[in-house]
Design a protein around this motif. Structure first.
Motif, PDB file in Angstrom:
ATOM      1  N   GLY A   7       0.969  -1.130   0.045  1.00 38.96           N
ATOM      2  CA  GLY A   7      -0.038  -0.071   0.016  1.00 38.96           C
ATOM      3  C   GLY A   7       0.874   1.324  -0.053  1.00 38.96           C
ATOM      4  O   GLY A   7       1.993   1.273  -0.319  1.00 38.96           O
ATOM      5  N   LYS A   8       0.382   2.466   0.265  1.00 41.58           N
ATOM      6  CA  LYS A   8       0.881   3.635   0.202  1.00 41.58           C
ATOM      7  C   LYS A   8       1.570   4.103   1.482  1.00 41.58           C
ATOM      8  O   LYS A   8       1.121   3.464   2.703  1.00 41.58           O
ATOM      9  N   ASN A   9       2.565   4.663   1.442  1.00 38.73           N
ATOM     10  CA  ASN A   9       3.656   4.816   2.611  1.00 38.73           C
ATOM     11  C   ASN A   9       2.922   6.036   3.133  1.00 38.73           C
ATOM     12  O   ASN A   9       2.818   6.975   2.749  1.00 38.73           O
ATOM     13  N   LYS A  10       2.362   5.899   4.402  1.00 43.06           N
ATOM     14  CA  LYS A  10       1.764   6.907   5.403  1.00 43.06           C
ATOM     15  C   LYS A  10       2.592   7.843   6.297  1.00 43.06           C
ATOM     16  O   LYS A  10       2.178   8.706   6.828  1.00 43.06           O
ATOM     17  N   VAL A  11       3.978   7.196   6.127  1.00 40.05           N
ATOM     18  CA  VAL A  11       4.733   7.916   7.372  1.00 40.05           C
ATOM     19  C   VAL A  11       4.815   9.469   6.937  1.00 40.05           C
ATOM     20  O   VAL A  11       4.754  10.322   7.520  1.00 40.05           O
ATOM     21  N   PRO A  12       5.017   9.976   5.756  1.00 38.72           N
ATOM     22  CA  PRO A  12       5.156  11.503   5.530  1.00 38.72           C
ATOM     23  C   PRO A  12       4.102  12.194   6.036  1.00 38.72           C
ATOM     24  O   PRO A  12       4.242  13.499   6.460  1.00 38.72           O
ATOM     25  N   ASP A  13       2.943  11.725   5.349  1.00 34.60           N
ATOM     26  CA  ASP A  13       1.777  12.137   5.958  1.00 34.60           C
ATOM     27  C   ASP A  13       1.505  12.399   7.542  1.00 34.60           C
ATOM     28  O   ASP A  13       1.110  13.713   8.098  1.00 34.60           O
ATOM     29  N   LEU A  14       1.821  11.305   8.130  1.00 28.84           N
ATOM     30  CA  LEU A  14       1.882  11.335   9.650  1.00 28.84           C
ATOM     31  C   LEU A  14       2.778  12.458  10.144  1.00 28.84           C
ATOM     32  O   LEU A  14       2.541  13.133  11.442  1.00 28.84           O
ATOM     33  N   GLN A  15       3.967  12.335   9.608  1.00 28.76           N
ATOM     34  CA  GLN A  15       5.017  13.307  10.219  1.00 28.76           C
ATOM     35  C   GLN A  15       4.656  14.635   9.906  1.00 28.76           C
ATOM     36  O   GLN A  15       4.726  15.505  10.934  1.00 28.76           O
ATOM     37  N   LYS A  16       4.041  15.288   8.976  1.00 23.09           N
ATOM     38  CA  LYS A  16       3.377  16.583   8.468  1.00 23.09           C
ATOM     39  C   LYS A  16       2.225  16.789   9.744  1.00 23.09           C
ATOM     40  O   LYS A  16       2.273  17.749  10.558  1.00 23.09           O
ATOM     41  N   LEU A  17       1.366  15.955  10.095  1.00 23.74           N
ATOM     42  CA  LEU A  17       0.287  16.055  10.982  1.00 23.74           C
ATOM     43  C   LEU A  17       0.934  16.324  12.350  1.00 23.74           C
ATOM     44  O   LEU A  17       0.677  17.026  13.202  1.00 23.74           O
ATOM     45  N   PHE A  18       1.848  15.251  12.833  1.00 22.02           N
ATOM     46  CA  PHE A  18       2.498  15.455  14.313  1.00 22.02           C
ATOM     47  C   PHE A  18       3.325  16.459  14.339  1.00 22.02           C
ATOM     48  O   PHE A  18       3.523  16.950  15.544  1.00 22.02           O
ATOM     49  N   GLN A  19       4.015  17.009  13.541  1.00 20.85           N
ATOM     50  CA  GLN A  19       4.761  18.110  13.726  1.00 20.85           C
ATOM     51  C   GLN A  19       4.412  19.597  13.351  1.00 20.85           C
ATOM     52  O   GLN A  19       5.031  20.350  13.525  1.00 20.85           O
ATOM     53  N   LYS A  20       3.075  19.608  13.162  1.00 17.63           N
ATOM     54  CA  LYS A  20       2.405  20.782  12.953  1.00 17.63           C
ATOM     55  C   LYS A  20       2.333  21.555  14.271  1.00 17.63           C
ATOM     56  O   LYS A  20       1.946  21.043  15.001  1.00 17.63           O
ATOM     57  N   PRO A  46      -1.245  18.772  22.036  1.00 17.47           N
ATOM     58  CA  PRO A  46      -0.195  17.929  22.547  1.00 17.47           C
ATOM     59  C   PRO A  46      -0.429  16.716  21.467  1.00 17.47           C
ATOM     60  O   PRO A  46      -1.469  16.395  20.773  1.00 17.47           O
ATOM     61  N   VAL A  47       0.636  15.893  21.485  1.00 21.48           N
ATOM     62  CA  VAL A  47       0.635  14.690  20.407  1.00 21.48           C
ATOM     63  C   VAL A  47      -0.302  13.819  20.742  1.00 21.48           C
ATOM     64  O   VAL A  47      -0.879  13.278  19.619  1.00 21.48           O
ATOM     65  N   HIS A  48      -0.787  13.387  21.898  1.00 23.60           N
ATOM     66  CA  HIS A  48      -1.805  12.457  21.837  1.00 23.60           C
ATOM     67  C   HIS A  48      -3.192  12.825  21.659  1.00 23.60           C
ATOM     68  O   HIS A  48      -4.013  12.114  21.719  1.00 23.60           O
ATOM     69  N   LEU A  49      -3.247  13.942  21.149  1.00 23.75           N
ATOM     70  CA  LEU A  49      -4.750  14.450  20.886  1.00 23.75           C
ATOM     71  C   LEU A  49      -4.853  15.108  19.366  1.00 23.75           C
ATOM     72  O   LEU A  49      -5.675  15.774  19.076  1.00 23.75           O
ATOM     73  N   LYS A  50      -3.613  14.847  18.610  1.00 22.14           N
ATOM     74  CA  LYS A  50      -3.587  15.529  17.452  1.00 22.14           C
ATOM     75  C   LYS A  50      -4.511  14.972  16.323  1.00 22.14           C
ATOM     76  O   LYS A  50      -4.842  15.473  15.372  1.00 22.14           O
ATOM     77  N   ARG A  51      -4.917  13.611  16.652  1.00 25.24           N
ATOM     78  CA  ARG A  51      -5.705  13.048  15.392  1.00 25.24           C
ATOM     79  C   ARG A  51      -7.209  13.216  15.627  1.00 25.24           C
ATOM     80  O   ARG A  51      -7.981  12.564  14.900  1.00 25.24           O
ATOM     81  N   GLY A  52      -7.745  14.138  16.523  1.00 22.64           N
ATOM     82  CA  GLY A  52      -9.206  14.403  16.828  1.00 22.64           C
ATOM     83  C   GLY A  52      -9.930  13.575  17.773  1.00 22.64           C
ATOM     84  O   GLY A  52      -9.502  13.195  18.812  1.00 22.64           O
ATOM     85  N   PRO A  72     -11.005  10.442  17.750  1.00 21.12           N
ATOM     86  CA  PRO A  72     -10.610   9.011  18.174  1.00 21.12           C
ATOM     87  C   PRO A  72      -9.614   9.164  19.388  1.00 21.12           C
ATOM     88  O   PRO A  72      -9.594   8.380  20.359  1.00 21.12           O
ATOM     89  N   ASP A  73      -8.621  10.217  19.162  1.00 16.39           N
ATOM     90  CA  ASP A  73      -7.500  10.188  20.216  1.00 16.39           C
ATOM     91  C   ASP A  73      -8.381  10.924  21.457  1.00 16.39           C
ATOM     92  O   ASP A  73      -8.050  10.531  22.571  1.00 16.39           O
ATOM     93  N   LYS A  74      -9.260  11.668  21.314  1.00 12.30           N
ATOM     94  CA  LYS A  74      -9.915  12.271  22.560  1.00 12.30           C
ATOM     95  C   LYS A  74     -10.545  11.242  23.300  1.00 12.30           C
ATOM     96  O   LYS A  74     -10.511  11.102  24.409  1.00 12.30           O
ATOM     97  N   LEU A  75     -11.305  10.379  22.572  1.00 12.64           N
ATOM     98  CA  LEU A  75     -12.189   9.185  22.990  1.00 12.64           C
ATOM     99  C   LEU A  75     -11.129   8.269  23.980  1.00 12.64           C
ATOM    100  O   LEU A  75     -11.528   7.923  25.062  1.00 12.64           O
ATOM    101  N   LEU A  76     -10.060   7.891  23.313  1.00  8.80           N
ATOM    102  CA  LEU A  76      -9.023   7.138  23.902  1.00  8.80           C
ATOM    103  C   LEU A  76      -8.591   7.817  25.037  1.00  8.80           C
ATOM    104  O   LEU A  76      -8.319   6.860  26.130  1.00  8.80           O
ATOM    105  N   TYR A  77      -8.367   9.083  24.967  1.00  6.27           N
ATOM    106  CA  TYR A  77      -7.435   9.716  26.031  1.00  6.27           C
ATOM    107  C   TYR A  77      -8.560   9.824  27.323  1.00  6.27           C
ATOM    108  O   TYR A  77      -8.230   9.493  28.480  1.00  6.27           O
ATOM    109  N   ARG A  78      -9.662  10.005  27.018  1.00  2.97           N
ATOM    110  CA  ARG A  78     -10.736  10.169  28.012  1.00  2.97           C
ATOM    111  C   ARG A  78     -11.120   8.751  28.829  1.00  2.97           C
ATOM    112  O   ARG A  78     -11.342   8.669  30.060  1.00  2.97           O
TER     113      ARG A  78
END
Length: 92
Positions: free
Chosen positions: A34-47, A52-58, A60-66
């Motif tokens: 499949g497609k290499n997703k690492v560059p896209d994720l690097q852009k997302l997490f380094q923005k 905080p890093v543990h909440l950057k994906r919206g 689903p991350d908030k639900l897991l954190y809570r």
């Protein structure tokens, strides 16, 4: 006389009848990896957006954190209640 070579210079006999495949004979791995997703994720997490890093994906991350925080706090309260109950003498 001198020293004799330890490793035989003769090629070993073939054990199995099939030959080994070379890397160039194998199919390309791009078709199933499949497609290499690492560059896209690097852009997302380094923005630099102040999140905080543990909440950057919206959501689903908030639900897991809570959920994790709720389970941690609930487990701590359960342990404290169990310790309190264990420290009380039994009535007969």
């Amino acid at each position: 006389q001198g020293l004799k070579p330890i490793v035989s210079t003769e090629s070993p006999t073939q054990i199995f009848g099939t030959t080994t495949k070379l890397a160039s004979d194998l199919p390309a791995t791009d078709s199933f990896l499949g497609k290499n997703k690492v560059p896209d994720l690097q852009k997302l997490f380094q923005k630099a957006d102040g999140l905080p890093v543990h909440l950057k994906r919206g959501v689903p991350d908030k639900l897991l954190y809570r959920t994790t925080m709720a389970l941690t706090i609930g487990g701590t309260i359960y342990c404290l209640v169990a310790l309190y109950m264990a420290s009380q003498p039994r009535t007969q």
